[in-house]
Design a protein around this motif. Structure first.
Motif, short mmCIF file in Angstrom:
data_model
loop_
_atom_site.label_atom_id
_atom_site.label_comp_id
_atom_site.label_asym_id
_atom_site.label_seq_id
_atom_site.Cartn_x
_atom_site.Cartn_y
_atom_site.Cartn_z
N LEU A 190 -81.27 28.53 -14.97
CA LEU A 190 -80.48 28.50 -13.74
C LEU A 190 -80.42 29.89 -13.14
O LEU A 190 -80.12 30.87 -13.84
N ASP A 191 -80.64 30.00 -11.85
CA ASP A 191 -80.51 31.27 -11.16
C ASP A 191 -79.32 31.30 -10.21
O ASP A 191 -78.80 32.36 -9.90
N ARG A 203 -74.53 28.40 -12.64
CA ARG A 203 -74.20 29.15 -13.87
C ARG A 203 -72.71 29.03 -14.19
O ARG A 203 -72.32 28.90 -15.35
N ARG A 204 -71.90 29.10 -13.16
CA ARG A 204 -70.46 28.99 -13.35
C ARG A 204 -70.09 27.63 -13.96
O ARG A 204 -69.34 27.55 -14.93
N VAL A 223 -77.33 29.53 -20.85
CA VAL A 223 -78.07 29.70 -19.60
C VAL A 223 -78.94 30.94 -19.65
O VAL A 223 -78.55 31.96 -20.21
N THR A 224 -80.11 30.85 -19.07
CA THR A 224 -80.92 32.01 -18.74
C THR A 224 -81.48 31.77 -17.36
O THR A 224 -81.41 30.66 -16.84
N GLY A 225 -82.01 32.82 -16.78
CA GLY A 225 -82.60 32.70 -15.44
C GLY A 225 -84.04 33.17 -15.45
O GLY A 225 -84.62 33.47 -16.50
#
Length: 79
Positions: free
Chosen positions: A14-15, A20-21, A30-32
């Motif tokens: 997710l970016d 993300r929240r 999560v990573t982006g």
């Protein structure tokens, strides 16, 4: 997001800040895109984070905040 909450994946890509929240509310890891690039660099799949981030910015029209750009390069010892 509902599927991720149900299946509990190892990580979500997710970016967007709002996504993300929400993932954080459900304790989803999560990573982006930049996180993937860092991992690829550490595994020897990417030679230069600066070049890859520049390519994302120029060719992919991907917005990377200047502070994040500098921090990534400093932390990964590219500058």
């Amino acid at each position: 997001m509902v599927l991720a909450i149900e299946t509990r994946p190892d990580v979500l890509l997710l970016d967007e800040a709002e996504a993300r929240r929400i993932a954080g509310l459900y304790d989803l890891p999560v990573t982006g895109t930049i996180g993937l690039l860092i991992q690829a660099k550490r595994e020897g799949l990417v030679l230069s984070l600066a070049e890859e981030m520049d390519r994302l910015r120029e060719q992919g029209h991907f917005w990377i905040h200047d502070d994040l750009y500098r921090r990534v390069l400093e932390e990964e010892k590219e500058r």
